[in-house]
Design a protein around this motif. Structure first.
Motif, mmCIF file in Angstrom:
data_model
loop_
_atom_site.group_PDB
_atom_site.id
_atom_site.type_symbol
_atom_site.label_atom_id
_atom_site.label_comp_id
_atom_site.label_asym_id
_atom_site.label_seq_id
_atom_site.Cartn_x
_atom_site.Cartn_y
_atom_site.Cartn_z
ATOM 1 N N ASN A 256 0.334 -0.979 -0.144
ATOM 2 C CA ASN A 256 -0.130 -0.117 -0.193
ATOM 3 C C ASN A 256 0.735 1.080 0.055
ATOM 4 O OD1 ASN A 256 -2.545 -1.526 0.367
ATOM 5 N ND2 ASN A 256 -2.722 -1.660 2.331
ATOM 6 N N ARG A 257 1.844 0.954 0.579
ATOM 7 C CA ARG A 257 3.055 2.433 0.277
ATOM 8 C C ARG A 257 3.810 3.100 -0.484
ATOM 9 N NH1 ARG A 257 6.716 2.929 5.970
ATOM 10 N NH2 ARG A 257 7.475 4.681 4.861
ATOM 11 N N LEU A 260 0.858 4.287 -2.618
ATOM 12 C CA LEU A 260 0.317 5.387 -1.901
ATOM 13 C C LEU A 260 1.255 6.569 -3.077
ATOM 14 C CD1 LEU A 260 -1.429 4.995 0.794
ATOM 15 C CD2 LEU A 260 -1.964 5.667 -1.024
ATOM 16 N N LEU A 263 0.786 6.861 -6.885
ATOM 17 C CA LEU A 263 0.087 8.271 -6.953
ATOM 18 C C LEU A 263 0.402 9.124 -7.101
ATOM 19 C CD1 LEU A 263 -2.689 6.289 -5.260
ATOM 20 C CD2 LEU A 263 -2.295 6.827 -7.820
ATOM 21 N N SER A 264 1.516 9.553 -5.980
ATOM 22 C CA SER A 264 2.216 11.375 -4.999
ATOM 23 C C SER A 264 3.302 11.696 -5.597
ATOM 24 C CB SER A 264 2.796 10.906 -4.319
ATOM 25 O OG SER A 264 3.265 12.425 -2.925
ATOM 26 N N LEU A 294 6.944 7.210 1.003
ATOM 27 C CA LEU A 294 6.440 5.935 1.034
ATOM 28 C C LEU A 294 6.900 4.880 0.382
ATOM 29 C CD1 LEU A 294 2.528 8.141 0.365
ATOM 30 C CD2 LEU A 294 3.114 6.418 2.629
ATOM 31 N N ILE A 358 1.848 1.144 -11.161
ATOM 32 C CA ILE A 358 0.451 0.559 -10.128
ATOM 33 C C ILE A 358 0.234 -0.896 -9.845
ATOM 34 C CG2 ILE A 358 -1.590 0.014 -8.408
ATOM 35 C CD1 ILE A 358 -1.388 3.797 -8.511
#
Length: 370
Positions: A256-257, A260, A263-264, A294, A358
């Protein structure tokens, strides 16, 4: 922290010194940096292999001594053509030292799940302090830069001698050895993670190179560009200690990190398209910083989940190699894309590529579940 301080003192002024003081072209400076990066990648791989198949502390002594020797010689003879030779030697030994230390940290993670987070925090602190001091020392003399960096690596080697304990490897029980299909699955997972790492760094390097040119073309000053990295360091120092509270050490949490973080990173390129507003570049570097905290911390942790005591150093070295490769290719790829298309289309492409990354991360499965 000391290793990153040693790196941070030298790298920001390398191109400036080669071009401005040694009077070589920017192309020549680019070739020197490429040789440095290539030597570091080779050092990453050899260092990781030797960590698993040789003695760990002598490996660290050997590479640490090589770094100190190269830097002392650079301080004594900072002239052409010995400069590129010594910088390449420095890169090779630095790659080996980094892989050995990362392999050692991978063993410590078994007892301390948050060690990669804590290590990243101290590394960022060291890099921030060094980049601030680099310009000051360079203003006095380039010799001060090399001798100061040599001192930091000498202290690093002494700390390894005094504080690092021998690594005790546990043999892999026969009944736990996996069949060839599962080994292939683990290898594919590791290569996917490394590919993600390469792409992240190719794109990230635009902030260290081509974004500066873009900002200047938008009439934003060089000091304001430099301030972005000061802001980034401050954000890491303040925010990073709280990350452990939100993400507990587990395979799912680390996946998940990374997602995320991707995405960042993706949105960091989106917010600076077609803008001359400084606040949007501040927002962009903030998103990059969160992407670092992340994804780039979770990647070595999740790689360590595919390792055993016989290959931890090698697997960590693949992650280091991937990061070095991305940093080496980043300015080249970015310059080609921006020249062929333009800044806007390049950043749109980087936004979309991060979204596509992703998918392979979602496909990862925990080694223990196989």
């Amino acid at each position: 922290m000391l290793v990153n301080m040693g790196i941070g003192l030298i790298m920001p002024i390398t191109t400036l010194y080669i071009h401005g003081t040694l009077h070589k072209s920017l192309v020549t400076a680019g070739y020197v940096l490429f040789c440095f990066s290539g030597a570091m990648m080779l050092g990453n791989l050899i260092g990781g292999h030797l960590f698993d198949h040789w003695r760990q502390k002598p490996l660290m002594y050997l590479n640490g001594s090589g770094v100190v020797l190269a830097l002392l010689l650079l301080g004594l003879f900072p002239q052409w053509p010995i400069y590129p030779i010594l910088i390449t030697l420095y890169g090779f030994c630095l790659g080996g030292l980094n892989s050995a230390i990362n392999g050692y940290i991978a063993f410590l993670q078994i007892e301390d799940p948050n060690i990669f987070n804590n290590g990243y925090w101290f590394a960022s602190l060291g890099m921030g302090a060094a980049t601030f001091l680099s310009g000051i020392l360079f203003g006095v003399s380039i010799r001060f830069v090399f001798f100061s960096s040599a001192f930091l690596f000498l202290v690093t080697t002494v700390i390894i001698k005094i504080m690092f304990h021998p690594v005790h490897k546990h043999p892999v029980p026969t009944q736990k050895k996996v069949d060839s299909d599962k080994k292939n699955h683990f290898l594919i997972s590791i290569l996917l993670i490394c590919f993600v790492m390469v792409v992240i760094w190719i794109c990230y390097e635009q902030w260290n190179s081509n974004v500066s040119v873009l900002m200047i073309s938008k009439h934003i000053s060089v000091p304001k560009y430099s301030l972005l990295f000061t802001i980034s360091t401050i954000e890491v120092i303040i925010v990073q200690p709280f990350m452990n509270r939100f993400f507990k050490p587990s395979f799912r949490s680390e996946k998940n990190r990374i997602i995320l973080g991707l995405l960042s990173f993706a949105f960091s390129y989106l917010v600076i398209i077609d803008t001359g507003d400084y606040w949007r570049y501040v927002l962009g570097i903030t998103l990059v910083t969160f992407g670092e905290m992340l994804a780039l911390i979770a990647i070595p942790a999740i790689l360590n989940r595919y390792a055993n005591d016989q290959n931890r150093g090698t697997i960590q070295s693949l992650g280091s190699f991937s990061g070095s490769m991305g940093r080496a290719l980043g300015p080249l790829f970015g310059g080609y894309l921006i020249t062929t298309f333009n800044y806007s289309w390049t950043f749109w492409g980087m936004f979309l590529v991060h979204l596509l990354l992703i998918l392979p991360i979602l496909s990862l499965q925990n080694k223990k579940s196989k």
